[in-house]
Design an enzyme around this catalytic site. Structure first.
Site, PDB file in Angstrom:
ATOM      1  CB  ALA C  14      -0.936  -0.013   1.199  1.00 49.61           C
ATOM      2  N   GLY C  15       1.945   1.220  -0.762  1.00 46.79           N
ATOM      3  CA  GLY C  15       2.715   2.437  -0.986  1.00 46.79           C
ATOM      4  C   GLY C  15       2.087   3.200  -2.141  1.00 46.79           C
ATOM      5  N   GLY C  16       2.862   4.093  -2.718  1.00 49.82           N
ATOM      6  CA  GLY C  16       2.338   4.892  -3.821  1.00 49.82           C
ATOM      7  C   GLY C  16       1.834   4.032  -4.962  1.00 49.82           C
ATOM      8  CB  ALA C  17       3.408   1.340  -6.919  1.00 50.49           C
ATOM      9  N   GLY C  18       1.017   0.785  -5.021  1.00 57.03           N
ATOM     10  CA  GLY C  18      -0.085  -0.089  -4.650  1.00 57.03           C
ATOM     11  C   GLY C  18      -1.396   0.677  -4.563  1.00 57.03           C
ATOM     12  CG  PHE C 117      15.184  16.827  -8.730  1.00 59.20           C
ATOM     13  CD1 PHE C 117      14.512  17.615  -7.824  1.00 59.20           C
ATOM     14  CD2 PHE C 117      15.660  15.594  -8.310  1.00 59.20           C
ATOM     15  CE1 PHE C 117      14.313  17.191  -6.527  1.00 59.20           C
ATOM     16  CE2 PHE C 117      15.456  15.166  -7.014  1.00 59.20           C
ATOM     17  CZ  PHE C 117      14.785  15.961  -6.119  1.00 59.20           C
ATOM     18  CG  ASP C 219       8.804  -8.553   2.220  1.00 58.10           C
ATOM     19  OD1 ASP C 219      10.029  -8.345   2.351  1.00 58.10           O
ATOM     20  OD2 ASP C 219       7.987  -8.443   3.145  1.00 58.10           O
ATOM     21  CD  GLN C 238      19.438   6.649  -7.863  1.00 58.37           C
ATOM     22  OE1 GLN C 238      18.408   6.898  -7.244  1.00 58.37           O
ATOM     23  NE2 GLN C 238      19.650   7.092  -9.076  1.00 58.37           N
ATOM     24  CG  HIS C 240      20.601  10.011  -2.949  1.00 63.63           C
ATOM     25  ND1 HIS C 240      21.249  11.141  -2.521  1.00 63.63           N
ATOM     26  CD2 HIS C 240      19.478  10.440  -3.574  1.00 63.63           C
ATOM     27  CE1 HIS C 240      20.537  12.201  -2.868  1.00 63.63           C
ATOM     28  NE2 HIS C 240      19.453  11.804  -3.506  1.00 63.63           N
ATOM     29  CG  LEU C 250      17.845  10.946   0.498  1.00 59.73           C
ATOM     30  CD1 LEU C 250      18.957  10.102  -0.086  1.00 59.73           C
ATOM     31  CD2 LEU C 250      16.646  10.940  -0.412  1.00 59.73           C
ATOM     32  CD  GLU C 253      19.147  14.599  -7.560  1.00 61.21           C
ATOM     33  OE1 GLU C 253      19.146  13.379  -7.307  1.00 61.21           O
ATOM     34  OE2 GLU C 253      19.003  15.060  -8.691  1.00 61.21           O
ATOM     35  NE  ARG C 284      18.901  11.017  -6.865  1.00 63.07           N
ATOM     36  CZ  ARG C 284      17.667  10.781  -6.508  1.00 63.07           C
ATOM     37  NH1 ARG C 284      17.236   9.540  -6.421  1.00 63.07           N
ATOM     38  NH2 ARG C 284      16.857  11.772  -6.248  1.00 63.07           N
ATOM     39  CG  HIS C 351      17.979   6.589  -2.824  1.00 63.12           C
ATOM     40  ND1 HIS C 351      17.237   6.934  -1.716  1.00 63.12           N
ATOM     41  CD2 HIS C 351      17.470   7.276  -3.868  1.00 63.12           C
ATOM     42  CE1 HIS C 351      16.315   7.809  -2.095  1.00 63.12           C
ATOM     43  NE2 HIS C 351      16.431   8.019  -3.391  1.00 63.12           N
ATOM     44  CD  GLU C 382      12.663   1.305  -4.446  1.00 69.43           C
ATOM     45  OE1 GLU C 382      11.980   2.185  -3.907  1.00 69.43           O
ATOM     46  OE2 GLU C 382      13.812   0.994  -4.082  1.00 69.43           O
ATOM     47  NE  ARG C 393      14.603   6.307  -8.314  1.00 65.56           N
ATOM     48  CZ  ARG C 393      14.437   7.373  -7.540  1.00 65.56           C
ATOM     49  NH1 ARG C 393      13.781   8.429  -7.969  1.00 65.56           N
ATOM     50  NH2 ARG C 393      14.951   7.397  -6.321  1.00 65.56           N
ATOM     51  CB  SER C 398      11.154   6.666  -8.006  1.00 62.51           C
ATOM     52  OG  SER C 398      10.417   5.740  -7.271  1.00 62.51           O
TER      53      SER C 398
END
Ligand SMILES: Cc1cc2nc3c(=O)[nH]c(=O)nc-3n(C[C@H](O)[C@H](O)[C@H](O)COP(=O)(O)OP(=O)(O)OC[C@H]3O[C@@H](n4cnc5c(N)ncnc54)[C@H](O)[C@@H]3O)c2cc1C
Ligand code: HEM
Ligand code: SF4
Ligand code: F3S
Ligand code: FES
Lengths: 150, 254, 579, 133
Positions: C14-18, C117, C219, C238, C240, C250, C253, C284, C351, C382, C393, C398
């Site tokens: 349930a991160g951004g992608a999920g 960036f 996982d 990557q 960083h 972190l 950047e 990076r 990173h 990711e 990247r 990302s």
């Protein structure tokens, strides 16, 4: 195992649901009982600042303090409608203010709705009785009913 | 003006001073495990730690090398995910944002209060998130979508900046004396998240939210004790936000 | 004795992608999201700098320039059609986020503000361009919150603190379900569905210095790999350049985007020597290597001479307060350094995983050089490798990847639900998971997982970090073999059912070991230097032999075989990567 | 199973929460509020006795003329004083949310106002008590 508890923050079945219109009722004004009581607490508080603080300071600070208070003292004081109104307003506002304060406290600490209701009823009844009692006394008190003893 | 190299020497010198040697730390942790006992108990652990170590890493030391049954939530380890709010030396904080240096040689750690403890430092977050959900924490705007972005001035954006920082760690809500007494109180975190939308110029659902917040479980339960503001690891002016919400209910203006 | 749940679609993570995939799916089909963390605890929330799209709000910009930068930034290992698609869809994806309420910083005329960036340029490398949309330095936090808010609005069904431990496939190889462990009760659950989207994030925890969360243990890739799915470009990791010294936390950047400068112990702005055109804004991998070089040549600071410094003392305090508040706070809280007048000690930090579960642009997991889709199986974010990031990247790409390919995976997964029947799960679906868990639970004494983890992390940091070689990698391979073997004897002290985080941390270590193994084997094979993968025994890029993706898969006997597939080319011809 | 999991810890509040000053000022506000309303209940009754004539009433007020009552009286005045001053502080913060951003100053100011006025009141009233003895 059917008894599994599902710990999650939704109980939905995952099925898509139609969007709900949240802005529909937006013309109704906001606020309600809790707002008015909250506001009453502040406004009565400001008035009580004068009435209650004034009352305590006047009664307790000048030399003699409560020792001056006796029938005659009250009789003289209540000869003036100003002090009668003062005391009646103090009585009324402080009772409502204080009893609502107690209601707030029961909201915080009394978890069972039934017990809370009962506690609040006790306060309301007590408050109302005292209000009636106090009002009768403040309004009807007439020292001439009791001619000076001396 | 100091050259970069000068500044550098200063900061290196300071760090060298700060990182001097390991210290011995005694942790007193309130434990609870319903599989073992229905009562909680205290455990003490003594560990070596660097003064600049985060407390969450000290807890890891305990878990990894002393007692694997010690349970707590954590993920990001730098104060951004909101997993590890706990009661550290009598105050709510994120274990990953407290350094050994900040707490001295004896540390008492307990679960956050007002939410049911499930095991050790893990509490039931569902009532907390339920409170969050009741304030409709999402942008409500049904008057058509532009092709591009909705415009918003920098001032309008700044109006709710503070409350966008919330990471739902529950440190505030579980520091609130009113919430301890009555978990029905929606709590500062939910109000913070309501504030984030109420004062967003793009949102049209504020009335609905304010109505919810003016109920018995809502914002008028707050007694301005400021514990929430004190506890917030994101530095959000929580009480101020709550006061702004009260005010906007009072004047029906936002 | 496991509960079975049946949905149309599952999202794991349930991160951004999920969540982006879940939003797409839950509008159409019965969807459940399984996550080992509460959604808002996902590491997407740690992303700081921004999310890029060629909106052209502050200066001229084009999606085509963005695609070029992505390809060049990825050192030409990027699949060019995917990069072009991402750059084009970026624009709508960002506007969509804004309309969902994401509080971007604004330009004076009220539009989404953009900042510079690393590696993002105008006119194919001519000059830096403002392409990163941002919300102070908590862009990822805002994305995560906004997506969660949309999930709340849609009443998406979450299973929080459920660990997905196994993937179920039917006789034809189609994905038909997963096995999940409920942390609260220690129970196993079987989830069946027609479409399954993996979005479990990265695996930076295999290194001792990392910006990644404790939960980022690979996982998803490991579960898939154990069920025969190959892993693509695992060697591409990557590092960083600006992690807080020792901790790896972190410093975005964005600090360099706003004008921050990297210095060595003499205070020299050494990037002038390595990337004369864009200096500190170089990608990076280049800055990390430059730092490594400085350290190697004795110009590193700190007690062990292995630090560099980030200098933002010359920036306007107002800029620091308004645009970099969080990273300033990190320096203050964790190193007790005051960034407005002191230099912040930094170190390269592990990173981002460019590699992962191979997918096509619709998020479908594909096998082998022929890219045959596995029916019903999707991956995004990711943990997936599309591959838009190639060998390195670019910053802000990302978060973009999450929303663009999270959405695309959701769309295609919903389509698949409508076309496919519900597949069968194996006879005893939990068998493998049970034996894995019971083996650990029943062992009274054995290895300590923490020791194994620590050794893995320390060695990966020494041997498979910014600079690698045949020697270091073969050594690492042996070490992983030994660690795997010791892991087979691991024992834990918590035998309970409730919130057994001891058990789950151990399982996660197993996943990490697998990912590390795939990484090291792939890295050892790639005898060239490209992007994040730098071999000092093969310091040059070798397009003739290595313009291809690696695909590592595990054989039944535990050995690993490598396969390759060509990079999908496009308009951009590989050239030397200079900035 | 669910109920077993959700058991609340009995000794949840074993240690004090070291909260903001506001936590303590609120506690005192609550305590003084309750004290004052309880007193008020009694006070209405004792004043009402006046309706039964001077003898009855003077018997009541006579009872008040002893040092112990005076100490309680001092407590009452201080309670009203504290509650009023803190109540004003709360009301101000409620109506001017921006004051919440300066709680240190506001809190200190109200504390100082209370301490100073309490000192004066205590001084005067203690003198009375001493005079009485
Ligand atoms: C400090 C930092 C700063 C960054 N800054 C930027 C930036 O400025 N711009 C940019 O574009 N990118 C940035 N990135 C990269 C980007 O943030 C990540 O790559 C991205 O957020 C990954 O998102 P995700 O959805 O794939 O995974 P995550 O957000 O990590 O989510 C993983 C999810 O999977 C779940 N999960 C994992 N394993 C399991 C399992 N076994 N069972 C069930 N659920 C599981 C977790 O609970 C979690 O919900 C940054 C990364 C870091 C670490
Ligand atoms: C006879 C006088 C008074 C009595 C009996 C009284 C009683 C109470 C009580 C019981 C409460 C509830 C406390 C709580 O909920 O925590 C309360 C709250 C309050 N009182 Fe008074 N009070 C009196 C005078 C005053 C005065 C003079 C002020 C001054 C301005 C005042 C201001 C307030 C305010 C603002 C609150 C609300 C505070 C809160 O909700 O936390 N009160 N009062
Ligand atoms: S307001 Fe602060 S303390 Fe409260 S949940 Fe949000 S981040 Fe945590
Ligand atoms: S702690 Fe509670 S009482 Fe109000 S100011 Fe904060 S919500
Ligand atoms: S571990 Fe994420 S906030 Fe502490």
């Amino acid at each position: 195992m059917a008894t599994t508890i599902e710990r999650s923050t939704t109980s939905g079945d995952g099925a898509p649901r139609p969007p709900r219109d949240y802005t529909r009722g937006s013309e109704r004004p906001v606020g309600g009982f809790e707002l008015w009581m909250w506001l009453f607490m502040r406004i009565s508080g400001i008035v009580l600042l004068v009435l209650a603080l004034g009352h305590t300071l006047i009664m307790h600070l000048p030399s003699g303090g409560v020792d001056r208070v006796d029938f005659g003292f009250v009789a003289t004081r209540w000869a003036s409608p100003f002090w009668r109104s003062w005391d009646w307003m103090l009585l009324t506002l402080a009772l409502i203010h204080g009893i609502n304060g107690l209601r707030n406290i029961t909201l915080d600490y009394v978890r069972k709705p039934g017990t809370r209701f009962a506690a609040n009823m006790v306060f309301y009844v007590l408050g109302f009785t005292l209000f009636v009692l106090g009002t009768i006394i403040v309004v009807t008190f007439d020292p001439s009913n009791w001619p000076p003893v001396a | 003006m100091a050259t970069p190299a000068d500044v550098l020497q200063d900061s290196d010198a300071r760090r060298a001073g700060g990182a001097a040697g390991a210290v011995t730390l005694t942790l007193r942790i309130r434990r609870f495990n319903p599989e073992i006992s229905q009562d909680s108990w205290w455990d003490e652990f003594t560990v070596e730690a660097d003064p600049l170590d985060r407390l969450v890493e000290v807890l890891h030391q305990v878990k990894w090398y002393h007692d694997g049954t010690l349970s707590f939530r954590r993920s990001c380890a730098h104060g951004i995910c909101g997993s590890d709010a706990m009661l550290i030396n009598g105050r709510n904080a994120l274990a990953c944002k407290v350094l050994v240096d900040d707490v001295g040689p004896r540390v008492t750690i307990e679960p956050i209060r007002g939410l049911a403890v499930l095991k050790d430092l893990i509490v039931d977050m569902d009532p907390f998130l339920e409170g969050y959900r009741t304030v409709l924490p999402f942008l409500i705007n049904d008057s058509g979508e532009p092709d591009k972005e909705r415009l918003q001035s920098a001032e309008e954006r700044a109006r709710f900046d503070d409350t966008t920082k919330c990471i739902l760690c529950a440190a505030c809500t579980t520091s609130c004396p009113i919430f301890w007494g009555d978990e029905g109180y929606i709590g500062p975190a939910a109000i913070v998240n309501a504030h984030r939308f109420i004062f967003d110029s793009r949102d049209e659902g504020s009335r609905e939210r304010l109505k919810i917040l003016s109920e018995k479980t809502g914002v008028f339960r707050c007694r301005t004790t400021f514990n929430c503001t004190d506890a917030c690891p994101r530095g959000i002016q929580v009480t101020k936000a709550i006061q702004e919400v009260k005010r906007s209910i009072l004047f029906d203006r936002f | 004795m496991a509960t079975t749940h049946t949905y149309d679609a599952l999202v794991i993570g349930a991160g951004g992608a999920g969540m982006r995939a879940a939003i797409e799916l839950s509008d159409q089909v019965r969807t459940a999201v399984i996550s080992k963390l509460y959604p808002t605890r996902s590491h997407t929330g740690a992303a700081q700098g921004g999310v890029c799209a060629a909106l052209g709000n502050t200066e001229e910009d084009h999606a085509e320039w963005h695609a070029f930068d992505t390809v060049k930034g990825g050192d030409y290992l990027t699949d060019q059609p995917a990069a072009q698609l991402m750059a084009e869809e970026a624009i709508d994806a960002i506007y969509q986020l804004e309309r969902w309420g994401l509080p971007f910083n604004r330009t004076p005329d009220g539009r989404i503000d953009q900042r510079r960036f690393g590696g993002h340029t105008a006119e194919h490398g001519e000059r830096p361009v403002r392409r990163a949309c941002y919300a102070a330095d908590r862009t990822g936090h805002m994305i995560l919150q906004t997506l969660y808010q949309q999930c709340v609005k849609r009443d998406v069904r979450f299973f929080n603190e459920f660990y997905c431990l196994d993937l179920l496939r039917d006789a034809h190889g189609a994905a038909t379900g997963v096995v999940a462990y409920e942390l609260a009760t220690g129970e196993l659950h079987i989830f069946r569905a027609k479409s399954i989207v993996f979005a479990t994030g990265g695996y930076g925890r295999m290194f001792s210095v990392t910006s990644n969360a404790h939960a980022l243990t690979g996982d998803g890739p490991a579960v898939a790999w154990r069920r025969g799915v190959p892993l693509e470009d695992m060697e591409m990791f990557q590092f960083h350049p600006t992690g807080l010294a020792k901790l790896g936390v972190l410093l975005s950047e964005a600090a360099r985007g706003e004008g921050g400068i990297v210095r060595n112990k003499d205070g020299e702005r050494f990037m002038e020597r390595y990337a004369p055109t864009i200096k500190d804004l170089a990608p990076r991998d280049m800055v990390s290597r430059a730092i490594y070089q400085e350290i190697k040549e004795g110009r590193g600071g700190g007690p062990n001479g292995d630090w560099a410094y980030l200098d933002i003392t010359h920036l306007d305090p107002k800029v620091i307060e308004e645009k970099l508040p969080d990273i300033t706070e990190f320096a203050r809280v964790y190193l007790k350094v005051e960034p407005t007048n002191e230099l912040v000690p930094i170190q390269p930090t592990a990173h981002y995983a460019m590699g992962g579960i191979p997918t096509d642009v619709d998020g479908r997991v594909v096998e082998g050089a022929a890219e045959t889709p596995i029916p019903g199986l999707y991956a995004a974010g990711e943990c997936a490798c599309v591959s838009v990031h190639g060998a390195n990247r670019l910053g802000t790409n990302s978060l973009l990847d999450l929303v663009v390919f999270g959405r695309r995976a959701g769309v295609d997964a919903a389509r698949h639900v409508k076309e496919a029947p519900l597949g069968d799960v194996p006879e005893r679906p939990t068998e493998r998971t049970l034996s894995m868990l019971n083996a650990v639970l029943e062992r009274a004494e054995g290895e300590n997982a923490a020791d194994i983890r620590k050794e893995l992390q320390a060695n990966m940091f020494d041997l498979a970090f910014v600079v690698r070689s045949e020697e270091s990698l073969s050594k690492m391979e042996t070490i992983i073999g030994e660690l795997q073997e010791r892991f087979g004897r691991v024992a834990i002290s918590d035998k309970g059912a409730l919130y057994n985080t001891d058990l789950m941390e151990t399982v996660e270590l197993g996943f990490l070991l697998d990912c590390a193994q795939a990484l090291v084997v792939s890295a050892r094979a790639r005898t060239e230097s490209r992007g994040g993968h730098y071999r000092d025994d093969h310091p040059l890029r070798d397009d003739a032999n290595w313009l291809k993706h690696t695909l590592a898969s595990r054989n039944d006997d535990g050995s690993i075989s490598l396969d390759f597939k060509p990079v999908k080319m496009g308009p951009y011809v590989p050239m030397e990567r200079k900035y | 199973m669910a109920s077993r999991l959700r058991k609340k810890q009995k000794d949840d509040f074993g240690t004090a929460y070291r909260g903001h000053e506001g936590q303590w000022s609120w506690m005192f506000h609550r305590i003084t509020g309750v004290a004052v309303i309880l007193f008020l209940f009694a006070h209405v009754v004792d004043t009402a006795v006046i309706g039964w004539g001077p003898e009855a009433y003077d018997r009541v007020t006579e009872a008040y003329k002893n040092p112990a009552v005076h100490v309680l009286e001092l407590g009452l005045v201080l309670a009203v004083l504290y509650h009023s001053i803190n109540g004003m502080k709360v009301t101000l913060i409620d109506f001017f949310p921006s004051l919440a951003g300066h709680i240190k100053v506001v809190g200190r100011t109200s504390a100082i106002v209370f301490v100073v006025s309490a000192a004066i009141v205590t001084g005067i009233m203690t003198k009375q008590i001493i005079d009485l003895l």
